[in-house]
Design an enzyme around this catalytic site. Sequence first.
Site, PDB file in Angstrom:
ATOM      1  CG  HIS A   1      -0.298   0.267   2.514  1.00  0.00           C
ATOM      2  ND1 HIS A   1       0.476  -0.661   3.156  1.00  0.00           N
ATOM      3  CD2 HIS A   1      -0.259   1.374   3.291  1.00  0.00           C
ATOM      4  CE1 HIS A   1       0.955  -0.142   4.275  1.00  0.00           C
ATOM      5  NE2 HIS A   1       0.522   1.095   4.377  1.00  0.00           N
TER       6      HIS A   1
ATOM      7  CE  LYS B   1      13.996  -0.357   5.917  1.00  0.00           C
ATOM      8  NZ  LYS B   1      14.717  -1.645   6.022  1.00  0.00           N
TER       9      LYS B   1
ATOM     10  CE  LYS C   1       7.802  -4.183  13.988  1.00  0.00           C
ATOM     11  NZ  LYS C   1       9.063  -4.946  14.143  1.00  0.00           N
TER      12      LYS C   1
ATOM     13  CE  LYS D   1      11.456  -9.523  10.480  1.00  0.00           C
ATOM     14  NZ  LYS D   1      11.232  -8.317  11.306  1.00  0.00           N
TER      15      LYS D   1
HETATM   16  N1  GLU Z   1      14.050  -6.232  11.949  1.00  0.00           N
HETATM   17  C1  GLU Z   1      13.619  -5.009  12.541  1.00  0.00           C
HETATM   18  C2  GLU Z   1      12.159  -5.130  12.914  1.00  0.00           C
HETATM   19  O1  GLU Z   1      11.619  -6.196  13.075  1.00  0.00           O
HETATM   20  C3  GLU Z   1      13.952  -3.803  11.700  1.00  0.00           C
HETATM   21  C4  GLU Z   1      13.299  -3.725  10.369  1.00  0.00           C
HETATM   22  C5  GLU Z   1      13.797  -2.589   9.482  1.00  0.00           C
HETATM   23  O2  GLU Z   1      14.543  -1.754   9.937  1.00  0.00           O
HETATM   24  O3  GLU Z   1      13.404  -2.605   8.307  1.00  0.00           O
HETATM   25  O4  GLU Z   1      11.509  -4.145  13.166  1.00  0.00           O
END
Ligand code: GLU
Length: 475
Positions: free
Chosen positions: A69, A74, A98, A110
């Site tokens: 979206h 990330k 998040k 992820k």
């Molecule tokens: N792995 C971290 C998280 O779970 C950072 C992710 C990031 O900075 O893209 O939030």
Amino acid sequence: MKKGAANHEYSFFGNVERYFDKAAAHTQYPKGLLDQIKACNSVYQMRFPIKIGDRVEVIEAYRVQHSQHKVPCKGGIRYSLGVNQDEVMALASLMTYKCAIVDVPFGGAKGGIKIDPKKYTEDQLERITRRYTVELMKKGFIGPGIDVPAPDYGTGEREMSWILDTYVAFNPGQVEAYGCVTGKPVSQGGVRGRKEATGRGVFFGIRELCNVPEDMKALGLTIGIEGKRVVVQGLGNVGYHSALFFWEAGATIVGLAEIDCALYNAKGLDLNDVMKYKAEHGSLLTYPNAKVFKNAGACLEFDCDILVPAALENVITGENAPRVKAKIIAEGANGPVTPDAEEILLKKGCYIIPDMYLNAGGVTVSYFEWLKNLSHVRFGRMDKRFTENSNLKFVSTIERITGQKITDGEREGLTHGPDEVDLVNSGLEETMISAFHDIRRVLKGSKKIKDHRTAAFVVSINKVAGAYMSLGIWP
Ligand code: GLU
């Protein structure tokens, strides 16, 4: 999903879906839109061969893009034997919520490689990481405007620099190429403050809660961090830095846990001493200045005010939740509390500060790093000297008018122009404080919403739904 079942019996993605559905019931969006928000858009499962000594090992790896979206997507990359599709899907979806909570304009993603990184040499890990990056490139799963990985459990700056180098080698002349990954070393386009960012964000979030008199009264606790009894489970990047910031602020670290043991000292542990012992002995099993428990999970049941699970998911379950004594459970890790456990803890009157908000400091500073990479300029470079000169003029004028001289130390404090790390930390602090109050406003504004996680999900769903609504396909 049985109550009290062993960890492996839980579907982590199923848990996130349960949390989502609970919150979605407090919104008015059409079912189709909620279904779209909840779904993982792209799931890429891959296998590739890597020569390990004189044999070839087939490596299993994943990248999941939960939502586009907003782009880029990330999220970190995890190296662990526990990696599987369900876990990566859950973690990718948490990244969407998040980012939305902290107003980072990205979709969630992820990645994971199913290996125990301790079993490989540095050279082998480098080959695995570079090959994984190439696999991502082949299917368009990496790029500064597409999908931007970062560190997670089992990875760090070193792996991010291998990813960067591989991506740059295959994309010569791409001016924004350094934005293809975050969590890089500062010497390779990283941003100062990124390594500590998740732990610092955990601290800012809990400090904000502890400064609310009404909430502290409800929990029977005093206002502020000082003197609070804190237990941190996990001494990796997130756990160590969370413990460090609590300790520096005057909290008493009564418990710490590693993978093989837990330490307890009601009078407080000296964090420097613990870390020094660990570095010298390789383990804390024989640490002399605390009671040592061979069962690391014991730390979750220690007597304390604030419990910070900062390792992996599904550690507080329906089985051990009744024995948790903490009043505040601060989710430094992703998904440490199962829905069954949450029900029990909420009934006991605990506050659970959810992962999707509390550990968002990492991605927040990743966003700052990405902005730095796109702008090709260090934060503070343009304005540090200007700010210092203006402050100096102001201080000199006050001195002249009042006829009073200030000390050199005071002058330094009053005139200091911001360095990159000052700006990053201040941007992070502002982000964590405002997001805390966004969640609290929703919680306090509704008689039906009873917990911080549901409120946090409602805030996220509203933001993601807003982006989808602008597509104009929902009535
Ligand atoms: N792995 C971290 C998280 O779970 C950072 C992710 C990031 O900075 O893209 O939030």
